[in-house]
Every structure is written in structure tokens, then in C-alpha cells.
Design an enzyme around this catalytic site. Sequence first.
Site, PDB file in Angstrom:
ATOM      1  CG  ASP A   1     -63.702 -39.744-103.092  1.00  0.00           C
ATOM      2  OD1 ASP A   1     -64.350 -38.878-103.731  1.00  0.00           O
ATOM      3  OD2 ASP A   1     -64.073 -40.930-102.996  1.00  0.00           O
TER       4      ASP A   1
ATOM      5  CG  ASP B   1     -65.392 -43.021-100.662  1.00  0.00           C
ATOM      6  OD1 ASP B   1     -66.372 -42.254-100.759  1.00  0.00           O
ATOM      7  OD2 ASP B   1     -64.511 -43.124-101.517  1.00  0.00           O
TER       8      ASP B   1
ATOM      9  CB  VAL C   1     -64.044 -46.367-104.494  1.00  0.00           C
ATOM     10  CG1 VAL C   1     -64.095 -47.855-104.796  1.00  0.00           C
ATOM     11  CG2 VAL C   1     -63.393 -46.114-103.122  1.00  0.00           C
TER      12      VAL C   1
ATOM     13  CD  GLN D   1     -77.236 -37.381-107.354  1.00  0.00           C
ATOM     14  OE1 GLN D   1     -77.124 -37.928-108.453  1.00  0.00           O
ATOM     15  NE2 GLN D   1     -76.170 -36.992-106.670  1.00  0.00           N
TER      16      GLN D   1
ATOM     17  CG  HIS E   1     -72.074 -44.635-106.111  1.00  0.00           C
ATOM     18  ND1 HIS E   1     -72.937 -44.687-107.200  1.00  0.00           N
ATOM     19  CD2 HIS E   1     -72.414 -43.513-105.429  1.00  0.00           C
ATOM     20  CE1 HIS E   1     -73.753 -43.649-107.170  1.00  0.00           C
ATOM     21  NE2 HIS E   1     -73.467 -42.924-106.112  1.00  0.00           N
ATOM     22  CG  ASP E   2     -67.125 -45.493-103.391  1.00  0.00           C
ATOM     23  OD1 ASP E   2     -66.824 -44.549-102.650  1.00  0.00           O
ATOM     24  OD2 ASP E   2     -67.303 -45.368-104.621  1.00  0.00           O
TER      25      ASP E   2
END
Length: 314
Positions: free
Chosen positions: A10, A15, A125, A232, A243-244
Site C-alpha cells: 500500500d 513500502d 506489507v 507518535q 516497517h515494511d
Amino acid sequence: MTTKIILDVDTGTDDAVALMVAALSPDIELIGATTVNGNTAVHFCTENTLRVFDWIGLPDIPVHQGMSRPLARAQMTQINPASRIHGDLLDLPEARTATLQPGHGVDWLIDTYLASDGDITLVPVGPLTNIATAIQKEPAILEKIPEIVIMGGAHDHGNSTASAEFNIWLDPEAARIVVNCGRPIRMVPLDATHRALVSLDDCRALRALGTPAGEAAARFIEKRIDGYDSTQPMHRAGAAPVHDALAVCAVIDPTVITTHFIPVDVETGGELSIGRTVCDFRFRSGRPANVQFAMDADEPMFVRMLTEILGRTA
Ligand code: RIB
Ligand code: CA
């Protein structure tokens, strides 16, 4: 020996880094990418994915567009509360050579897996809408999927809610289908990705590589750091999770994460806990383990892998 993968994305900023790592790593053969509604509307995810492949000089990697909304729940009005981390369109030139392939992403996943030798690792992902739809439409693909390596989930803390991580939270019904599909699953949740942060100094090193991928990764991760510091904050200012990319690095070298083989399921009924990955570390449910769930990551190793791979050119 290279590992064949399909990335379901996404495409937002992390990503994009995952796509570049997969496309440039000598240990990965990126068969193609499918896009899904998530960080932003699916047509933006598609354009962003095409921009990435154009930017790194690999416009021929096939991209197919997938689902535009969750399986059962209403589409979120604000696709991703932390949109400062992604935005709708990546800061890259408009895609010119890379083009969207005809046909729905779900059908391409089905056709590709049915025709395969059962040697293509599936790496979602984003929200799991495409994957769940493909499994429901053609269950015969399951025996052709050797492993599913998912960026998603959270045990200790969520990011979209107190309980849930974004990819699972946006389409919990889809996530529950995939998590219980019976195939080998590794999950790379926030418990791991939040222990593998990339800093502003690391971004300077990426930019100093002098490669298109290094420049773009530095640009995207600096945007992420700004977004995280303001919306955050992590346990360390001036750094952010990617993350991905950690999920792709876990395909390249599984030792970059530490996993526990446990029963995991997804909450689809709770008011406060919708989208929570319920991790049964003490086997209280009496159910068998179904997921290798990562609870730690090797941050220096992750940054080394990013720097080595993104220093490559097509
Ligand atoms: O929660 C992090 C996940 O949500 C990442 O995949 C990010 O790209 C967003 O999709
Ligand atoms: Ca994503």
C-alpha cells in the site's frame, strides 16, 4: 540462491523502501508487486509503486492494482491517521516508463501462484485485503504458497489504536482469514519494527551512497522521522521505524528478527480491540501454533542491510 517473492503493497514511504530493497537485493527475485488500499487510496499506491520502479531504473517489474476497500468494514475516511508519514503521492517524478499491467491484482496473484512451482514467497506489507480475497476466490493457491511473511500486527502496543496495528486494523476480517489459512506464516509486527529504527545519521549515510535508491530512501525516511517525531514519537527522537523494509530483510536473512512460534488470531468483534493480533504465548487457548511472531529485531544489522542493498544500482 535467490528467493522469489511477490510484494503486496500500500505504497507509502516504508513500502517504497521495501520495494527498492526487494528489487535491488542480489538475494531476491521480485516477481512483481500488487497494490492495495491502505496508507492511501489504491490508485495513489499504484502510482507510487510505479514511480519507485521508474526511479531505480527497473520499470519492467510488473505492477497490478488490487482491492480499493476493506472486505467487510467501511472504508476509513482518513485512510491513515499518520498521513504526515506517507502523504498521497511520493516525492518522486511522475511515473513515465513503468506502467500498470492490465487485469486485477487478485486475479494476477491467483494466476501466478497456480502456474508457479510453489517457490514464490508472498510478502504482504499492507492491509491483507488482496490476499484474503485471492484465497477465498481460489483456495487452490494455498498449496502453492511456501510462506507468507507479513508486516503487520502488534502484541505490546498498537499504532492505529491502543490495541491494533494499521495493516491489521484497516481490514481485520481479511487478516483473520490469512492468519488462519494454514500456510507457514511469519509476522513482523510493531514489537519488532519499533526495535529497528533508522536515524537521521543513517539517512545521511544512505544519501552519501550516491545511488537513486539511497537518495530516495533518505528522502522517505527523513519524512517518516519528521512524522513520527511530531505524531507518535519513538523511544529515540530523530529516528523512525521502516516497517515494511524489515519484513523484506527478514526474507533475505531471517536472523534480523527474533520470532516465537505461537497461536495468533485476529480480533474482529471487539469494540476497543478490533484488529488486535491476539498472541497466545502461554498456549492458554489449547490451539496449535500457527505464526512465527517476531518480538525483537537486530537494529544495527537492519541498517547495515539497508545501506548495502540501497547502495546498489539496477
Ligand atoms: O503499521 C505499519 C504499516 O502500516 C506499514 O505497512 C505502513 O506502510 C502502513 O501500511
Ligand atoms: Ca505498508
